[in-house]
Scaffold this active site. Sequence first.
Site, PDB file in Angstrom:
ATOM      1  N   HIS A 230       0.870  -1.184   0.000  1.00  0.00           N
ATOM      2  CA  HIS A 230       0.000   0.000   0.000  1.00  0.00           C
ATOM      3  C   HIS A 230       0.908   1.236   0.000  1.00  0.00           C
ATOM      4  O   HIS A 230       1.039   1.923   1.003  1.00  0.00           O
ATOM      5  CB  HIS A 230      -0.874  -0.049   1.255  1.00  0.00           C
ATOM      6  CG  HIS A 230      -2.015   0.933   1.267  1.00  0.00           C
ATOM      7  ND1 HIS A 230      -2.682   1.275   2.425  1.00  0.00           N
ATOM      8  CD2 HIS A 230      -2.628   1.627   0.269  1.00  0.00           C
ATOM      9  CE1 HIS A 230      -3.645   2.145   2.140  1.00  0.00           C
ATOM     10  NE2 HIS A 230      -3.629   2.372   0.852  1.00  0.00           N
ATOM     11  N   CYS A 254      -3.923   9.203   4.769  1.00  0.00           N
ATOM     12  CA  CYS A 254      -2.817   9.764   5.557  1.00  0.00           C
ATOM     13  C   CYS A 254      -1.772  10.451   4.691  1.00  0.00           C
ATOM     14  O   CYS A 254      -0.674  10.739   5.151  1.00  0.00           O
ATOM     15  CB  CYS A 254      -2.171   8.684   6.411  1.00  0.00           C
ATOM     16  SG  CYS A 254      -3.200   8.191   7.796  1.00  0.00           S
TER      17      CYS A 254
HETATM   18  P1  GTP Z   1      -6.043   6.730   0.497  1.00  0.00           P
HETATM   19  O1  GTP Z   1      -6.455   7.092  -0.873  1.00  0.00           O
HETATM   20  O2  GTP Z   1      -7.201   6.539   1.414  1.00  0.00           O
HETATM   21  O3  GTP Z   1      -5.103   5.568   0.552  1.00  0.00           O
HETATM   22  O4  GTP Z   1      -5.328   8.052   1.143  1.00  0.00           O
HETATM   23  P2  GTP Z   1      -3.912   8.750   0.936  1.00  0.00           P
HETATM   24  O5  GTP Z   1      -2.902   8.108   1.817  1.00  0.00           O
HETATM   25  O6  GTP Z   1      -3.591   8.848  -0.495  1.00  0.00           O
HETATM   26  O7  GTP Z   1      -4.187  10.214   1.558  1.00  0.00           O
HETATM   27  P3  GTP Z   1      -4.316  11.658   0.864  1.00  0.00           P
HETATM   28  O8  GTP Z   1      -3.047  12.089   0.203  1.00  0.00           O
HETATM   29  O9  GTP Z   1      -5.546  11.666   0.051  1.00  0.00           O
HETATM   30  O10 GTP Z   1      -4.510  12.603   2.136  1.00  0.00           O
HETATM   31  C1  GTP Z   1      -5.564  12.423   3.038  1.00  0.00           C
HETATM   32  C2  GTP Z   1      -5.778  13.648   3.900  1.00  0.00           C
HETATM   33  O11 GTP Z   1      -4.566  14.027   4.554  1.00  0.00           O
HETATM   34  C3  GTP Z   1      -6.219  14.847   3.090  1.00  0.00           C
HETATM   35  O12 GTP Z   1      -7.301  15.482   3.771  1.00  0.00           O
HETATM   36  C4  GTP Z   1      -5.010  15.745   3.053  1.00  0.00           C
HETATM   37  O13 GTP Z   1      -5.373  17.096   2.981  1.00  0.00           O
HETATM   38  C5  GTP Z   1      -4.276  15.400   4.350  1.00  0.00           C
HETATM   39  N1  GTP Z   1      -2.806  15.551   4.187  1.00  0.00           N
HETATM   40  C6  GTP Z   1      -2.040  15.004   3.233  1.00  0.00           C
HETATM   41  N2  GTP Z   1      -0.736  15.370   3.360  1.00  0.00           N
HETATM   42  C7  GTP Z   1      -0.679  16.175   4.436  1.00  0.00           C
HETATM   43  C8  GTP Z   1       0.379  16.873   5.092  1.00  0.00           C
HETATM   44  O14 GTP Z   1       1.556  16.818   4.712  1.00  0.00           O
HETATM   45  N3  GTP Z   1       0.044  17.595   6.201  1.00  0.00           N
HETATM   46  C9  GTP Z   1      -1.232  17.671   6.656  1.00  0.00           C
HETATM   47  N4  GTP Z   1      -1.486  18.403   7.747  1.00  0.00           N
HETATM   48  N5  GTP Z   1      -2.276  17.040   6.061  1.00  0.00           N
HETATM   49  C10 GTP Z   1      -2.005  16.293   4.973  1.00  0.00           C
HETATM   50  C1  SPV Z   2      -7.963   3.444   0.873  1.00  0.00           C
HETATM   51  O1  SPV Z   2      -8.935   3.407   1.649  1.00  0.00           O
HETATM   52  O2  SPV Z   2      -6.802   3.143   1.244  1.00  0.00           O
HETATM   53  C2  SPV Z   2      -8.144   3.890  -0.517  1.00  0.00           C
HETATM   54  C3  SPV Z   2      -9.500   4.045  -1.016  1.00  0.00           C
HETATM   55  O3  SPV Z   2      -7.184   4.054  -1.243  1.00  0.00           O
HETATM   56  S1  SPV Z   2     -10.245   2.509  -1.345  1.00  0.00           S
HETATM   57  O4  SPV Z   2     -10.094   2.221  -2.756  1.00  0.00           O
HETATM   58  O5  SPV Z   2     -11.629   2.630  -0.984  1.00  0.00           O
HETATM   59  O6  SPV Z   2      -9.588   1.473  -0.583  1.00  0.00           O
HETATM   60 MN    MN Z   3      -5.264   3.606  -0.176  1.00  0.00          MN
END
Ligand code: GTP
Ligand code: SPV
Ligand code: MN
Length: 596
Positions: A230, A254
């Site tokens: 992941h 995250c």
């Molecule tokens: P999945 O698609 O669920 O796997 O998520 P992801 O790990 O790709 O997370 P994503 O980059 O979409 O970020 C999720 C949330 O974290 C968002 O609301 C962002 O605004 C917040 N976020 C991301 N990077 C940072 C950072 O460096 N600092 C802070 N404070 N918030 C962050």
């Molecule tokens: C996650 O939840 O880690 C995602 C979105 O990237 S989903 O495809 O719903 O798992």
């Molecule tokens: Mn994911």
Amino acid sequence: MKKFPTTNKKLAEWVNKMAKLCQPDDIVWIDGTVEQRKQLEKEALSTGELIELNQDKLPGCFLHRTAPDDVARTEHLTFICTKIKHDAGPNNNWMSPAAAYAKARVIFKGSMSGRTMYVIPFSMGPVGSSFSKIGVELTDSRYVVLNMNIMTRIGNEVLRQLEKDDHFTKCLHSKADLNISRRLILHFPEDNTIWSVGSGYGGNVLLGKKCLSLRIASFLAKKEKWLAEHMLIMGIEEPNGHIEYIAAAFPSACGKTNLSMLLPPEGLRVKGYRIWTVGDDIAWMRVDSDGSLWAVNPETGFFGVAPGTNSSTNPNMVETIKKNTIYTNVLLKKDGTVWWEGADGEVPNEGIDWLGRPWKPGLIDGQGNIIKGANSNSRFTAPIVNCPGASYRIDQHHGVPISAIIFGGKRAHLAPLVYESFNWQHGVFVGATMASKRTAAQVGKLGEVRRDPMAMFPFCGYNMAYYFAHWLDMGKRMQKAPKIFHVNWFRRGSDGKFLWPGFSENLRVLEWILQRCSNKVGAVETAIGYVPYPADIDLTGLQLDPGILEKLLEVRKQEWREELKGIKGFFKQFHKDLPRELWDEFELLQKRLKEK
Ligand code: GTP
Ligand code: SPV
Ligand code: MN
């Protein structure tokens, strides 16, 4: 019976058998052509599955709303179905294959009557690459077909590949009646099969994603000696033009998507850095003949979190989702564009919320909570090629070489901004002891800190103790193993605010990481690993009090001693299966924390 466009007997027989169970009115094979996609979009608009957005402002974009109780992955309804319960481990819900098939068969029976069954041949990874795996998803959802079209390589070229290679993951999905009490996400790793019923939400139904590329793939990866993780993959082009690639695992919501496509902050851009996005969610990694680890992103699209996405947090994503994007559970504005909390521009003074109700700012529900316009886990599905920083190596069969692996999560306290593990084995311990706050990406109590080793706890398709052993083994198989780091963008000060500005500024931390990989800077040896000398983090152009940086890098031994208890409790559930090396690392950490 209509003739099927495949000479693969196994495939044809399976499609027939599943059709007999689900009783669709018709079977349509997805060929990957634009004409067929347009036709499906037209149908989805007429049934209400899709809502057309303003085609002048958002060409090729649509909105979809899920059922109100179908907005995130449902981990409590997700099962690993192995013959022996122990093989699924304490990290998974388990059902015997016989019981699981029987239970789901009742729900699938006749579930597609009055609907069409779509047959989607798809390839995770470039078609024909030795990294890649083929799946075929049967679904009664046009939304699924249209999303899979963005997220994976689909259609005739995959069917041709299936004529050469008979191995594919059998993926069956039906919305059925979208009833949460009749919802099941079942994985049969021993049969290379996935059955998902009763949901229409991304992670539950785009079966190439978490179900195949992580749960089934992790099982295969253990057997075939590779890693299905992941993780985002990104290239960092250094001022001299050389590109270093890193892979990073953060739990759901995250920060993977955001990090993978950051734009350098002003102060560092002048040095000449550029970021190349390879992937934002999943990495498949193999040891190559050069003794190092190479990665591909098996996907071709982003299924990204909408809230918080704007031109200052993620300008590349704002560009990416301007065309050919499917939005799910966001607010619909009067002008036919979309909005979510934390989007660019003014808060609209009216709109239709993600539940399809009239909305305006400041509405309060019965419990006194603010009613949001977009669901907290609202998302967009967009092609990677739309991204201005898309790597030119995305389609290369070989992937990219990985110099560093980074683990991280949302920790308000404890974990410093960045630290480096002492060696591979210690790095595996660092990954295995990760924890993070629960986010809206999965149904459950928000904010609770939970253990999420390697960000894979919800996605490891087998006993996680064996997974840790596999990670340890992979380290031994590499002559040039990547260094392993841990980051935390989310440490908070005594005022409860984030200490680190995050987002594009995170490149400052990546810069230190790359300098450590090329032995250009020293570091402070602490109980938990190597921590930067504050002067080695380039803060040019950033107004950050030196006192804050010190706080960000601080290792508070008392907090870590507390943490040991949580780690011990987590490890103990694996009993004697937990590799001895991880207990060794636990004891070493305990000893280091006792000193001074
Ligand atoms: P999945 O698609 O669920 O796997 O998520 P992801 O790990 O790709 O997370 P994503 O980059 O979409 O970020 C999720 C949330 O974290 C968002 O609301 C962002 O605004 C917040 N976020 C991301 N990077 C940072 C950072 O460096 N600092 C802070 N404070 N918030 C962050
Ligand atoms: C996650 O939840 O880690 C995602 C979105 O990237 S989903 O495809 O719903 O798992
Ligand atoms: Mn994911």
